[in-house]
Scaffold this motif. Sequence first.
Motif, mmCIF file in Angstrom:
data_model
loop_
_atom_site.group_PDB
_atom_site.id
_atom_site.type_symbol
_atom_site.label_atom_id
_atom_site.label_comp_id
_atom_site.label_asym_id
_atom_site.label_seq_id
_atom_site.Cartn_x
_atom_site.Cartn_y
_atom_site.Cartn_z
ATOM 1 N N ASP A 180 4.863 -3.477 12.145
ATOM 2 C CA ASP A 180 4.330 -4.556 12.964
ATOM 3 C C ASP A 180 2.815 -4.619 12.956
ATOM 4 O O ASP A 180 2.238 -5.727 12.977
ATOM 5 C CB ASP A 180 4.841 -4.390 14.393
ATOM 6 N N TRP A 181 2.155 -3.440 12.902
ATOM 7 C CA TRP A 181 0.704 -3.471 13.118
ATOM 8 C C TRP A 181 -0.099 -2.569 12.182
ATOM 9 O O TRP A 181 -1.083 -3.020 11.587
ATOM 10 C CB TRP A 181 0.422 -3.079 14.573
ATOM 11 N N VAL A 182 0.314 -1.319 12.016
ATOM 12 C CA VAL A 182 -0.525 -0.348 11.305
ATOM 13 C C VAL A 182 -0.784 -0.765 9.863
ATOM 14 O O VAL A 182 -1.917 -0.665 9.370
ATOM 15 C CB VAL A 182 0.125 1.053 11.346
ATOM 16 N N ARG A 183 0.226 -1.251 9.136
ATOM 17 C CA ARG A 183 0.056 -1.559 7.708
ATOM 18 C C ARG A 183 -0.942 -2.678 7.462
ATOM 19 O O ARG A 183 -1.458 -2.823 6.345
ATOM 20 C CB ARG A 183 1.396 -1.925 7.096
ATOM 21 N N ASN A 184 -1.240 -3.462 8.485
ATOM 22 C CA ASN A 184 -2.191 -4.571 8.326
ATOM 23 C C ASN A 184 -3.586 -4.227 8.824
ATOM 24 O O ASN A 184 -4.436 -5.122 8.943
ATOM 25 C CB ASN A 184 -1.682 -5.807 9.097
ATOM 26 N N GLN A 185 -3.843 -2.941 9.103
ATOM 27 C CA GLN A 185 -5.112 -2.541 9.709
ATOM 28 C C GLN A 185 -5.947 -1.641 8.800
ATOM 29 O O GLN A 185 -6.685 -0.781 9.289
ATOM 30 C CB GLN A 185 -4.845 -1.831 11.032
ATOM 31 N N GLU A 186 -5.862 -1.864 7.491
ATOM 32 C CA GLU A 186 -6.658 -1.029 6.578
ATOM 33 C C GLU A 186 -8.152 -1.237 6.802
ATOM 34 O O GLU A 186 -8.949 -0.307 6.634
ATOM 35 C CB GLU A 186 -6.289 -1.329 5.126
ATOM 36 N N GLY A 187 -8.536 -2.430 7.186
ATOM 37 C CA GLY A 187 -9.953 -2.696 7.430
ATOM 38 C C GLY A 187 -10.461 -1.982 8.674
ATOM 39 O O GLY A 187 -11.585 -1.467 8.690
ATOM 40 N N ALA A 188 -9.645 -1.929 9.722
ATOM 41 C CA ALA A 188 -10.080 -1.305 10.973
ATOM 42 C C ALA A 188 -9.846 0.199 10.983
ATOM 43 O O ALA A 188 -10.652 0.958 11.551
ATOM 44 C CB ALA A 188 -9.347 -1.953 12.152
ATOM 45 N N LEU A 189 -8.756 0.650 10.359
ATOM 46 C CA LEU A 189 -8.403 2.070 10.398
ATOM 47 C C LEU A 189 -8.796 2.828 9.136
ATOM 48 O O LEU A 189 -8.977 4.043 9.179
ATOM 49 C CB LEU A 189 -6.886 2.220 10.621
ATOM 50 N N GLY A 190 -8.868 2.126 8.041
ATOM 51 C CA GLY A 190 -9.110 2.796 6.763
ATOM 52 C C GLY A 190 -7.797 3.064 6.044
ATOM 53 O O GLY A 190 -6.763 3.319 6.682
ATOM 54 N N GLN A 191 -7.842 3.016 4.737
ATOM 55 C CA GLN A 191 -6.616 3.180 3.952
ATOM 56 C C GLN A 191 -6.009 4.566 4.129
ATOM 57 O O GLN A 191 -4.782 4.717 4.187
ATOM 58 C CB GLN A 191 -6.902 2.902 2.473
ATOM 59 N N LYS A 192 -6.841 5.600 4.216
ATOM 60 C CA LYS A 192 -6.326 6.958 4.335
ATOM 61 C C LYS A 192 -5.507 7.138 5.619
ATOM 62 O O LYS A 192 -4.452 7.776 5.607
ATOM 63 C CB LYS A 192 -7.474 7.962 4.303
ATOM 64 N N LEU A 193 -5.995 6.583 6.719
ATOM 65 C CA LEU A 193 -5.285 6.747 7.985
ATOM 66 C C LEU A 193 -3.963 5.976 7.975
ATOM 67 O O LEU A 193 -2.950 6.450 8.503
ATOM 68 C CB LEU A 193 -6.172 6.273 9.130
ATOM 69 N N VAL A 194 -3.968 4.795 7.353
ATOM 70 C CA VAL A 194 -2.738 4.009 7.267
ATOM 71 C C VAL A 194 -1.702 4.735 6.412
ATOM 72 O O VAL A 194 -0.517 4.818 6.772
ATOM 73 C CB VAL A 194 -3.040 2.606 6.691
ATOM 74 N N VAL A 195 -2.146 5.278 5.272
ATOM 75 C CA VAL A 195 -1.228 6.024 4.395
ATOM 76 C C VAL A 195 -0.740 7.291 5.078
ATOM 77 O O VAL A 195 0.441 7.666 4.964
ATOM 78 C CB VAL A 195 -1.925 6.354 3.055
ATOM 79 N N ALA A 196 -1.603 7.966 5.828
ATOM 80 C CA ALA A 196 -1.205 9.184 6.535
ATOM 81 C C ALA A 196 -0.154 8.873 7.589
ATOM 82 O O ALA A 196 0.815 9.631 7.759
ATOM 83 C CB ALA A 196 -2.429 9.830 7.188
ATOM 84 N N TYR A 197 -0.309 7.752 8.286
ATOM 85 C CA TYR A 197 0.681 7.377 9.301
ATOM 86 C C TYR A 197 2.040 7.110 8.654
ATOM 87 O O TYR A 197 3.079 7.546 9.173
ATOM 88 C CB TYR A 197 0.206 6.137 10.054
ATOM 89 N N LEU A 198 2.024 6.398 7.535
ATOM 90 C CA LEU A 198 3.276 6.125 6.822
ATOM 91 C C LEU A 198 3.916 7.414 6.325
ATOM 92 O O LEU A 198 5.138 7.609 6.459
ATOM 93 C CB LEU A 198 3.011 5.180 5.649
ATOM 94 N N ALA A 199 3.108 8.316 5.768
ATOM 95 C CA ALA A 199 3.637 9.571 5.239
ATOM 96 C C ALA A 199 4.233 10.424 6.351
ATOM 97 O O ALA A 199 5.340 10.978 6.201
ATOM 98 C CB ALA A 199 2.531 10.335 4.516
ATOM 99 N N MET A 200 3.539 10.550 7.479
ATOM 100 C CA MET A 200 4.049 11.347 8.591
ATOM 101 C C MET A 200 5.331 10.757 9.166
ATOM 102 O O MET A 200 6.243 11.487 9.563
ATOM 103 C CB MET A 200 2.998 11.458 9.688
ATOM 104 N N THR A 201 5.413 9.411 9.183
ATOM 105 C CA THR A 201 6.622 8.767 9.693
ATOM 106 C C THR A 201 7.816 9.038 8.779
ATOM 107 O O THR A 201 8.926 9.334 9.253
ATOM 108 C CB THR A 201 6.392 7.253 9.825
#
Length: 233
Positions: free
Chosen positions: A38-59
């Motif tokens: 819903d939200w995290v995958r569309n926030q690479e600009g605000a969160l950074g690509q590394k944080l978005v990928v880390a969230y996906l990996a941990m999930t």
Amino acid sequence: MSQIDPIERIGGSSRFITLITLVIHFVHPLLCIANYLDWVRNQEGALGQKLVVAYLAMTIIAILFFLLVSSVFYMWAFRYPEPEEIAKRRRIYGIITNLIFSDFPIFLVEVQIVWDVGFATGLQGTAFVFTCLSLLYSGLRVWTFVMVKVIKVQAPVVSGQAAFAGARAFDGGPVMQPGGGAVYRGGSNAMPFSNHGGQFGDYEMRAGGIIPQGGGGGGYSPTRGGFGSPDRY
């Protein structure tokens, strides 16, 4: 018509706790998936690509370990609630697995997200709150299990006898053993006794002095400095 307790209907407190644990640790990764889509995958600009990928990996890791490891222990404990000690051990194995591979790593990532952007959406805030609750529940369960195990550790053993405090360890007269020695009555915490020189001999040790085992049933008087028969008093 009497109503049946819901906990008893499930199968007792052990099954109820296992079921609650299963539901909490099942809902948590589902909320993380929904939050990512819903939200995290569309926030690479605000969160950074590394944080978005880390969230996906941990999930993904959390889902895999829940489905392949934790849920197996939970269903095992739910299916066989007796003996209760074994069921608790199976349940705690699942909780430890979930704590290490799901609750704690996702908590670290979500704390960083909240630190960067705060609570951007309702679903993101709900996922973060539920992550905190899941982490707290798992941590308290593991801590309680470890503390109970530590408390149950037996007293240290000295010279083959467990160490006990209190004068009750010396109650009772000696019981002769083969080979010339003896022990005082009182079970496993009895005091060693010997008839050899330098020991108590035929006297019994109690709180307050040494009392002879035979001879008139007299008592020891600290003021008179010796033993006597009842006639002396």
